[in-house]
Design a protein around this motif. Structure first.
Motif, mmCIF file in Angstrom:
data_model
loop_
_atom_site.group_PDB
_atom_site.id
_atom_site.type_symbol
_atom_site.label_atom_id
_atom_site.label_comp_id
_atom_site.label_asym_id
_atom_site.label_seq_id
_atom_site.Cartn_x
_atom_site.Cartn_y
_atom_site.Cartn_z
ATOM 1 N N LEU A 5 0.827 -1.199 0.000
ATOM 2 C CA LEU A 5 0.000 0.000 0.000
ATOM 3 C C LEU A 5 0.866 1.256 0.000
ATOM 4 N N GLU A 8 2.236 1.678 -3.483
ATOM 5 C CA GLU A 8 1.213 2.234 -4.371
ATOM 6 C C GLU A 8 1.054 3.726 -4.114
ATOM 7 N N GLU A 12 1.674 6.558 -6.954
ATOM 8 C CA GLU A 12 0.552 7.402 -7.364
ATOM 9 C C GLU A 12 0.776 8.872 -7.022
ATOM 10 N N ALA A 123 -8.145 -0.423 6.330
ATOM 11 C CA ALA A 123 -7.629 -0.827 5.015
ATOM 12 C C ALA A 123 -8.625 -0.472 3.914
ATOM 13 N N ASN A 124 -9.913 -0.620 4.190
ATOM 14 C CA ASN A 124 -10.941 -0.246 3.217
ATOM 15 C C ASN A 124 -10.981 1.268 3.022
ATOM 16 N N LEU A 126 -8.384 3.237 3.275
ATOM 17 C CA LEU A 126 -7.218 3.564 2.461
ATOM 18 C C LEU A 126 -7.497 3.313 0.980
ATOM 19 N N ARG A 127 -8.028 2.158 0.676
ATOM 20 C CA ARG A 127 -8.282 1.796 -0.718
ATOM 21 C C ARG A 127 -9.460 2.600 -1.285
ATOM 22 N N GLY A 128 -10.594 2.583 -0.603
ATOM 23 C CA GLY A 128 -11.818 3.164 -1.157
ATOM 24 C C GLY A 128 -11.908 4.667 -1.039
ATOM 25 N N PHE A 131 -7.353 6.211 -1.862
ATOM 26 C CA PHE A 131 -6.782 5.900 -3.178
ATOM 27 C C PHE A 131 -7.819 6.088 -4.294
ATOM 28 N N ASN A 132 -8.918 5.370 -4.224
ATOM 29 C CA ASN A 132 -9.891 5.409 -5.320
ATOM 30 C C ASN A 132 -10.514 6.782 -5.494
#
Length: 168
Positions: A5, A8, A12, A123-124, A126-128, A131-132
């Protein structure tokens, strides 16, 4: 998982920086529709997302109403780039507080007493949410750049403008 992570994130950050640096000051007021942000507002929003890493990583409940971020003018791309760089450094420091274990702990965002996101594992978030969310708005910004006749920087390899037939 955490090391991937972070990798990434760092990759990014480079792409986001390239995209923000591609915005010409003259086009900051461009707005594709009455309900859209203008290009300067969108760029500043992207830079602001990096600030939210601090609240997402260091607090179990992040109350947006009590968090005050100083932002420059949306009509000044240099101010937005400075905001971005400052927020990236804050995000990097916030990453230092993360462990594999606390990626699984629940987090939520509130505005005062109103829950606006979560609860969900960090973690969700961070990703959702982080990041997204950034990727989504970068896609919008690419459309803004093309609509104003600007070159889109390559972020994942060649872009259309690199291989487009040249008109003479």
């Amino acid at each position: 998982m955490l090391q991937y992570l972070i990798q990434e994130f760092e990759n990014e950050v480079k792409s986001t920086r390239k995209l923000l640096q591609a915005i010409p000051e003259k086009d900051l007021g461009y707005k594709p529709s009455p309900i859209s942000w203008n290009m300067g507002e969108l760029a500043q929003h992207i830079a602001t997302i990096y600030y939210w890493y601090v609240g997402a990583f260091t607090m179990d409940v992040y109350d947006m109403s009590s968090d005050q971020l100083e932002r420059g003018s949306t009509n000044d791309i240099k101010a937005t780039l400075a905001l971005f760089e400052s927020n990236v450094e804050l995000a990097r420091k916030a990453f230092e507080s993360l462990t594999e274990e606390n990626l699984q702990t629940d987090w939520k965002m509130t505005v005062g007493d109103k829950v606006v996101l979560g609860p969900m594992p960090r973690a969700n978030v961070l990703r959702g949410f982080l990041f997204n969310h950034t990727y989504h708005h970068r896609g919008e910004l690419i459309v803004y750049l093309r609509a104003t006749g600007n070159k889109v920087p390559n972020m994942y390899g060649p872009v259309y403008e690199d291989d487009a037939p040249q008109e003479y």
